[in-house]
Design a protein around this motif. Structure first.
Motif, PDB file in Angstrom:
ATOM      1  N   ALA A   1       0.778  -1.197  -0.075  1.00 30.67           N
ATOM      2  CA  ALA A   1      -0.114   0.153   0.044  1.00 30.67           C
ATOM      3  C   ALA A   1       1.033   1.296   0.165  1.00 30.67           C
ATOM      4  O   ALA A   1       0.411   2.160  -0.676  1.00 30.67           O
ATOM      5  CB  ALA A   1      -0.927   0.186   1.039  1.00 30.67           C
ATOM      6  N   VAL A   2       1.768   1.138   0.680  1.00 32.05           N
ATOM      7  CA  VAL A   2       2.941   2.360   0.802  1.00 32.05           C
ATOM      8  C   VAL A   2       4.305   1.480   0.423  1.00 32.05           C
ATOM      9  O   VAL A   2       4.493   0.655   1.133  1.00 32.05           O
ATOM     10  CB  VAL A   2       2.961   3.069   2.059  1.00 32.05           C
ATOM     11  N   ASN A   3       4.902   2.242  -0.546  1.00 35.21           N
ATOM     12  CA  ASN A   3       6.206   1.817  -0.878  1.00 35.21           C
ATOM     13  C   ASN A   3       7.222   2.666  -1.235  1.00 35.21           C
ATOM     14  O   ASN A   3       7.141   3.466  -2.156  1.00 35.21           O
ATOM     15  CB  ASN A   3       5.664   0.996  -2.453  1.00 35.21           C
ATOM     16  N   ARG A   4       8.142   2.822  -0.459  1.00 32.59           N
ATOM     17  CA  ARG A   4       9.148   3.959  -0.504  1.00 32.59           C
ATOM     18  C   ARG A   4       8.746   5.094  -0.348  1.00 32.59           C
ATOM     19  O   ARG A   4       8.877   5.792  -1.463  1.00 32.59           O
ATOM     20  CB  ARG A   4      10.200   3.604  -1.646  1.00 32.59           C
ATOM     21  N   ALA A   5       7.883   5.566   0.696  1.00 36.98           N
ATOM     22  CA  ALA A   5       7.263   7.048   0.460  1.00 36.98           C
ATOM     23  C   ALA A   5       8.324   7.848   1.163  1.00 36.98           C
ATOM     24  O   ALA A   5       8.644   7.425   2.296  1.00 36.98           O
ATOM     25  CB  ALA A   5       5.895   6.772   1.076  1.00 36.98           C
ATOM     26  N   ASN A   6       8.288   9.034   0.473  1.00 42.10           N
ATOM     27  CA  ASN A   6       9.393  10.236   1.482  1.00 42.10           C
ATOM     28  C   ASN A   6       8.348  11.263   1.516  1.00 42.10           C
ATOM     29  O   ASN A   6       7.727  11.609   0.670  1.00 42.10           O
ATOM     30  CB  ASN A   6      10.511  10.528   0.622  1.00 42.10           C
ATOM     31  N   LEU A   7       8.529  11.894   2.696  1.00 42.76           N
ATOM     32  CA  LEU A   7       7.874  13.111   2.831  1.00 42.76           C
ATOM     33  C   LEU A   7       8.541  14.253   3.849  1.00 42.76           C
ATOM     34  O   LEU A   7       9.230  13.516   4.895  1.00 42.76           O
ATOM     35  CB  LEU A   7       6.510  12.813   3.228  1.00 42.76           C
TER      36      LEU A   7
ATOM     37  N   GLU B   1       7.879  21.115   6.803  1.00 45.77           N
ATOM     38  CA  GLU B   1       8.693  22.030   7.550  1.00 45.77           C
ATOM     39  C   GLU B   1       7.983  22.739   8.522  1.00 45.77           C
ATOM     40  O   GLU B   1       6.593  22.722   8.325  1.00 45.77           O
ATOM     41  CB  GLU B   1       9.106  23.239   6.571  1.00 45.77           C
ATOM     42  N   GLU B   2       8.345  23.270   9.419  1.00 48.99           N
ATOM     43  CA  GLU B   2       7.561  23.862  10.636  1.00 48.99           C
ATOM     44  C   GLU B   2       6.759  24.911  10.112  1.00 48.99           C
ATOM     45  O   GLU B   2       7.153  25.841   9.259  1.00 48.99           O
ATOM     46  CB  GLU B   2       8.481  24.319  11.734  1.00 48.99           C
ATOM     47  N   GLY B   3       5.607  25.157  10.337  1.00 46.23           N
ATOM     48  CA  GLY B   3       4.670  26.207   9.777  1.00 46.23           C
ATOM     49  C   GLY B   3       4.232  26.112   8.462  1.00 46.23           C
ATOM     50  O   GLY B   3       3.190  26.954   8.089  1.00 46.23           O
ATOM     51  N   ALA B   4       4.386  24.964   7.710  1.00 44.24           N
ATOM     52  CA  ALA B   4       4.142  25.043   6.454  1.00 44.24           C
ATOM     53  C   ALA B   4       2.701  24.255   6.250  1.00 44.24           C
ATOM     54  O   ALA B   4       2.049  23.729   7.067  1.00 44.24           O
ATOM     55  CB  ALA B   4       4.974  24.102   5.586  1.00 44.24           C
ATOM     56  N   ILE B   5       2.104  24.733   5.149  1.00 46.49           N
ATOM     57  CA  ILE B   5       1.166  23.679   4.865  1.00 46.49           C
ATOM     58  C   ILE B   5       1.434  22.744   3.559  1.00 46.49           C
ATOM     59  O   ILE B   5       1.595  23.124   2.567  1.00 46.49           O
ATOM     60  CB  ILE B   5      -0.153  24.687   4.176  1.00 46.49           C
ATOM     61  N   VAL B   6       1.088  21.273   3.816  1.00 48.79           N
ATOM     62  CA  VAL B   6       1.771  20.602   2.849  1.00 48.79           C
ATOM     63  C   VAL B   6       0.737  19.622   2.322  1.00 48.79           C
ATOM     64  O   VAL B   6      -0.098  18.983   3.049  1.00 48.79           O
ATOM     65  CB  VAL B   6       2.931  19.752   3.344  1.00 48.79           C
ATOM     66  N   ALA B   7       0.599  19.275   1.018  1.00 51.19           N
ATOM     67  CA  ALA B   7      -0.553  18.600   0.557  1.00 51.19           C
ATOM     68  C   ALA B   7       0.132  17.250  -0.091  1.00 51.19           C
ATOM     69  O   ALA B   7       1.238  17.339  -0.573  1.00 51.19           O
ATOM     70  CB  ALA B   7      -1.241  19.264  -0.407  1.00 51.19           C
ATOM     71  N   VAL B   8      -0.630  16.275  -0.033  1.00 51.08           N
ATOM     72  CA  VAL B   8      -0.288  14.791  -0.580  1.00 51.08           C
ATOM     73  C   VAL B   8      -1.428  14.710  -1.380  1.00 51.08           C
ATOM     74  O   VAL B   8      -2.626  14.593  -1.281  1.00 51.08           O
ATOM     75  CB  VAL B   8      -0.245  13.890   0.608  1.00 51.08           C
ATOM     76  N   ILE B   9      -0.817  14.436  -2.844  1.00 50.15           N
ATOM     77  CA  ILE B   9      -2.027  13.972  -3.669  1.00 50.15           C
ATOM     78  C   ILE B   9      -1.590  12.793  -4.455  1.00 50.15           C
ATOM     79  O   ILE B   9      -0.482  12.429  -4.322  1.00 50.15           O
ATOM     80  CB  ILE B   9      -2.329  15.505  -4.625  1.00 50.15           C
ATOM     81  N   GLY B  10      -2.493  12.222  -5.201  1.00 50.78           N
ATOM     82  CA  GLY B  10      -2.379  11.117  -5.820  1.00 50.78           C
ATOM     83  C   GLY B  10      -3.627  10.429  -6.178  1.00 50.78           C
ATOM     84  O   GLY B  10      -4.598  10.862  -5.613  1.00 50.78           O
ATOM     85  N   PRO B  11      -3.813   9.696  -7.294  1.00 48.78           N
ATOM     86  CA  PRO B  11      -4.994   8.989  -7.561  1.00 48.78           C
ATOM     87  C   PRO B  11      -5.503   8.051  -6.395  1.00 48.78           C
ATOM     88  O   PRO B  11      -4.810   7.713  -5.570  1.00 48.78           O
ATOM     89  CB  PRO B  11      -4.678   8.099  -8.641  1.00 48.78           C
ATOM     90  N   ASN B  12      -6.747   7.683  -6.659  1.00 48.00           N
ATOM     91  CA  ASN B  12      -7.349   6.896  -5.575  1.00 48.00           C
ATOM     92  C   ASN B  12      -6.694   5.604  -5.440  1.00 48.00           C
ATOM     93  O   ASN B  12      -6.161   5.026  -6.147  1.00 48.00           O
ATOM     94  CB  ASN B  12      -8.862   6.372  -5.932  1.00 48.00           C
ATOM     95  N   GLY B  13      -6.328   5.181  -4.260  1.00 49.30           N
ATOM     96  CA  GLY B  13      -5.648   4.021  -3.929  1.00 49.30           C
ATOM     97  C   GLY B  13      -4.282   3.946  -4.162  1.00 49.30           C
ATOM     98  O   GLY B  13      -3.413   3.188  -4.074  1.00 49.30           O
ATOM     99  N   ALA B  14      -3.572   5.341  -3.956  1.00 51.13           N
ATOM    100  CA  ALA B  14      -2.293   5.724  -4.261  1.00 51.13           C
ATOM    101  C   ALA B  14      -1.606   5.340  -2.712  1.00 51.13           C
ATOM    102  O   ALA B  14      -0.242   5.289  -2.807  1.00 51.13           O
ATOM    103  CB  ALA B  14      -1.843   7.101  -4.541  1.00 51.13           C
ATOM    104  N   GLY B  15      -2.293   5.358  -1.771  1.00 55.79           N
ATOM    105  CA  GLY B  15      -1.547   5.125  -0.364  1.00 55.79           C
ATOM    106  C   GLY B  15      -1.606   6.246   0.465  1.00 55.79           C
ATOM    107  O   GLY B  15      -0.785   6.291   1.499  1.00 55.79           O
TER     108      GLY B  15
END
Lengths: 254, 323, 322
Positions: free
Chosen positions: A16-22, A25-39
């Motif tokens: 489901a999750v394969n070598r994810a990096n993220l 930073e402090e104070g930031a707004i970070v989004a994770v996107i990806g198609p359905n089922g991307a994990g």
């Protein structure tokens, strides 16, 4: 502040999750996107401690939080709002948030003091900043779907987090509710100095709010960068828009 | 400090009922004083169960085992040792709480139905041991003619003693329900996963609730010894546990006072039905079915729904909420 | 000579008691082996009864997701009905077979009435309400049994052909136990054939896994539930009928069996028939072996085994169907 390094998680052989990096930073707004089922949701579950990653590291403020229990991770300053309205249906709106605040103040175990006089100010301030104050006495299960989702966020705020994780905060909302919710997210980030990590399907929202975007596909991180950088990336265009593009090509061919 | 914790419109009825109970022995025949005392004891047991069942959403199928442990502890100390009597009366609840924590420690690792099953099996284990250890507990025969303090010699003495302990326990349990602990417990009932996510150690919280409930079940057990001056294995038989379950349901298990109503109805009914027929369990079964079909929120839940001005949410299946 | 004599005395002293001990040990050993194997046979026959009853419980649990507290009462009704039929027809083979055939059907009929009349209106309700409902039914059935048969102890003999014992491998095995040892596996195989080969069996297995899906397929889920409940009741009745000749039939025989089968189903994995088999083995054999070690507390052994199993594998030994 938060750093996920090569995290992997499989269920029954499915990665489901394969070598994810993220990096957040402090104070930031970070989004994770990806198609359905991307994990995306699984990745959030790993960070929040609901699942333990098979391999990889999750560092929060320099400390590895892999394998800690959810309540332990919450106490370190990560709060999570869920994709579905995950609230306490039989309690009032006030109590919903209060439970969270009491837990943050380590008062959940207090036996002989009436709860209604404790943590009132903190709770009310959260209710006020999320616009739920006038519904404080309502039983949570009777709220509208949109309000339940906002309450969901308010509960997360109750634990006074430094990092707030939102799993599709606007899913199933009307356009008006969506606008209100995203304004709220921006406001929280500015007024409270919260760091926010969220995932979202609506690309307009993502590109207008997020300062950094991470793109996932098949459980894997493709890229993380500023919105413009991500938009220009060929791999992202192929992965994320590829299906749509090829589809339109096919139809035009036919 | 406790101001405003009891709604103002409840104060008058509570005061009236308390006054009636205090003066009851002056008017009511001795037999009904005995029944009232038995109702106090049973109601205390039912409320202690409701602490984990109604407020904690924990399937504690075999709660009576802690009642029995409390009663037996006191009985054994009073008959087999030369310790002062107050030690016996004090030890009952403490041993019950300790056994609650031990049994609970095993059970909280499981969820819902599995919790209930393991709890039944551990409780039945205690029942088997108690009913077979003839040399210590008297086995099936139980222990009778337990010496009690002279204070408890008369029916009025027992009545007032039980009433006072009952009232004090009620107040303490009410405070617990309204405390941050109680509020959090209700949150773990509604949504354990969410509780973990806001930093609550759900299992430890549930375990603490089980310990507290077992303590008060033990108090009820001790009061039973004071009233009946005998103990027998039936006190911790699982069918009795289910009867207590019925009391919670009958009174309304999302209300604090519901189980009192339930206990009063069941005890009074059993007493009066037994006069006419041997088929008490048939009556109980029929009542239960009628309740399930027509009054699932219990008597108190039904009344509150009628009285409350603000909307109470629709009867939402608990199983759905807990997922 | 004195020295010799001393020596002789010494020898005699040292040899004799040890010889005695060895002799007695050997006796005890053969006794133990005998006791062990006969206890094993008793335990295994108990296992078969428990399996038949708990398979029914497990079947209902798997499909309806209701732990049927009344299951013990249904088992008791099966035993009493079998008693009545056998007593009416006298101690002959025809009576026995007729009892074995009819008693479970009577119980199944009771189940059908309860399910269609009451339970079927409750499926949308909270889980706890369903459990309490079956508890209420159990209470009512118990008193009805008391009303119909009274509170006395009853007993029936197995038919002549199944009386006495048979010598197998130098062991005297009561014939009726042998009969039980055979019937358990037959029921197991029958149930397996039913669940995998017949249409209704397949549907109920599907309903156990995903009831919404079955509804979507246009199958009347309500009738699937009814059929499953009735089959569960039938098995309870069959267990009761089979157990009738082995013990005294009395009120209260439901209490032990319901707790035991509940736990069997729990350690086996909720709704898993093969799990019920393993659980029954643990209970049946555990208890009869316990009798050899600590007779007074033999009942404790299976319960202790349950606790250990649930601590090591909190959701049962085999996969639960939920």
């Amino acid at each position: 502040m938060l750093r996920v390094e090569a995290a992997e998680k499989s269920f029954d052989g499915f990665k489901a999750v394969n070598r994810a990096n993220l990096v957040v930073e402090e104070g930031a707004i970070v989004a994770v996107i990806g198609p359905n089922g991307a994990g995306k949701t699984t990745l959030f579950n790993l960070i929040a401690g609901i699942h333990k990653p098979d391999t990889g590291k999750i560092l929060f403020q320099g400390e590895n939080i892999c394998g800690l229990a959810p309540y332990d991770i919450c106490r370190r300053g990560i709060a999570r709002a869920f994709q579905i309205a995950n609230i306490f249906h039989r309690l009032t709106v006030f109590e919903n948030v209060q439970v969270s605040v009491l837990s943050q103040q380590r008062k959940s175990g207090v036996l002989f003091r009436p709860a209604q006089n404790l943590a009132v100010e903190e709770t009310n301030s959260i209710l006020a900043s999320t616009g739920l104050l006038n519904k404080a006495r309502r039983v949570a299960g009777t709220l509208s779907h949109g309000d339940q989702r906002i309450l969901e966020m308010a509960i997360a705020l109750g634990s006074q987090p430094r990092l707030l994780i939102l799993d599709e905060p606007t899913a199933g909302m009307s356009p008006e509710e969506t606008t209100v919710t995203m304004e709220l997210v921006k406001h929280l980030s500015q007024a409270r100095g919260l760091t926010i990590l969220f995932c979202e399907h609506d690309m307009d929202i993502v590109f207008s709010v997020a300062q950094s975007i991470m793109v996932m596909q098949h459980g894997q991180t493709i890229i993380q960068g500023e919105p413009e950088e991500v938009r220009q990336n060929e791999q992202v265009q192929e992965a994320y828009l590829g299906g749509a593009l090829s589809l339109s090509k096919e139809t035009s061919d036919a | 400090m406790f101001k405003g914790i009891v709604g103002s419109r409840w104060r008058l009825p509570i005061a009236a009922v308390s006054a009636a109970l205090i003066f009851a022995p002056l008017i009511i025949p001795v037999f009904w004083i005995y029944i009232l005392t038995l109702i106090f004891v049973t109601a205390l047991l039912a409320i202690s169960l409701n602490l984990v069942l109604g407020y904690g959403g924990i399937y504690q199928f075999h709660h009576a085992v802690f009642y029995g442990i409390g009663a037996y502890t006191t009985a054994l100390i009073l008959t087999k040792t030369s310790l002062p009597m107050w030690v016996g009366f004090g030890a009952g609840p403490l041993v019950a709480a300790a056994s609650g924590l031990i049994i609970g420690w095993f059970c909280v690792r499981l969820t819902k139905l599995y919790f209930g099953m393991l709890q039944i099996s551990l409780g039945s284990l205690v029942w088997i041991i108690v009913s077979r250890a003839y040399s210590i507990t008297g086995g099936d025969n139980g222990i009778h003619d337990i010496p009690v303090p002279t204070l408890l010699g008369s029916s009025n003495g027992v009545y007032y003693f039980t009433l006072i302990i009952f009232m004090v326990s009620l107040v303490v349990m009410y405070l617990i329900v309204k405390s941050p602990f109680g509020c959090t417990l209700q949150a773990t009932r509604d949504n354990p996963q969410r509780c973990e996510a806001v930093g609550i150690n759900v299992r430890r919280h549930q375990l603490a609730a089980i310990g507290i409930a077992a303590f008060f079940a033990g108090v009820a057990g001790v009061l039973f010894v004071g009233l009946e001056r005998s103990v027998f294995p039936g006190l911790l038989f699982w069918v009795f546990s289910l009867e207590v379950f019925v009391m919670c349901l009958l009174g309304g298990w999302f209300t604090f006072a519901g189980p009192i109503v339930g206990a009063a109805v069941v005890v009074a009914l059993r007493t009066s039905v037994s006069i006419y027929t041997d088929y008490w369990t048939l009556v109980l079964g029929v009542i239960l079915i009628l309740l399930i079909f027509f009054l699932p929120e219990g008597v108190m839940g039904f009344l509150l729904k009628r009285l409350e001005p603000r909307p109470i949410e629709e009867g939402r299946p608990l199983a759905d909420v807990a997922g | 000579m004195g020295r010799n004599g001393e020596c002789g005395v010494f020898l005699a002293f040292s040899a004799h008691p040890s010889l005695l001990i060895r002799e007695s040990q050997r006796m005890e050993l053969t006794l133990n082996l005998d006791a062990l194997s006969s206890q094993l046979v008793i335990g295994l026959s108990r296992t078969m009864i428990l399996f038949i009853v708990s398979a029914g419980l497990s079947f209902v649990l798997g499909v309806l997701r209701v732990p049927n507290v009344a299951h013990g009462s249904l088992y008791m009704i099966g035993a009493f009905t079998a008693y009545t039929i056998m007593a009416a027809l006298g101690n002959n083979l025809a009576g026995f077979w007729l009892a074995l055939l009819l008693a479970p059907l009577v119980v199944a009929l009771v189940g059908l009435i309860v399910e269609r009349g009451l339970l079927s209106h409750l499926y949308q309700r909270e889980h706890l309400m369903l459990i309490l409902f079956t508890f209420a039914i159990g209470l009512i059935l118990n008193d009805l049994v008391k009303f119909a048969w009274g509170a006395e102890y009853r007993s029936v003999m197995p038919p002549e052909i199944l009386e006495g014992s048979l010598t197998l491998f130098g062991l005297a095995i009561p014939r009726y136990n042998l009969f039980l040892l055979v019937s358990g596996p037959i029921v197991a195989v029958g149930l397996w054939l039913f669940a995998t080969k017949t249409k209704i069996g397949k549907i109920s297995r599907a309903a156990a896994v995903d009831r919404d899906m079955v509804g979507v397929l246009g199958i009347n889920v309500s009738w699937v539930f009814a059929a499953s409940f009735v089959i569960g009741c039938y098995l309870a009745g069959l267990g009761g009928a089979l157990v009738a000749p082995t013990l005294s039939i009395t009120l209260g025989m439901d209490h032990t069996v319901i707790i035991e089968t509940f736990l069997i189903v729990t350690i086996g994995g909720l709704g898993n028939i093969w799990g019920a088999m393993i659980g029954s083995l643990i209970f049946g054999v555990g208890q009869s072996m316990g009798l050899l070690i600590l007779p007074q507390y033999a009942v404790v052994f299976p319960y202790a085994a349950v606790v250990i199993v649930l601590l090591l594998r909190p959701t049962g030994l085999l996969k639960s169907v939920w």
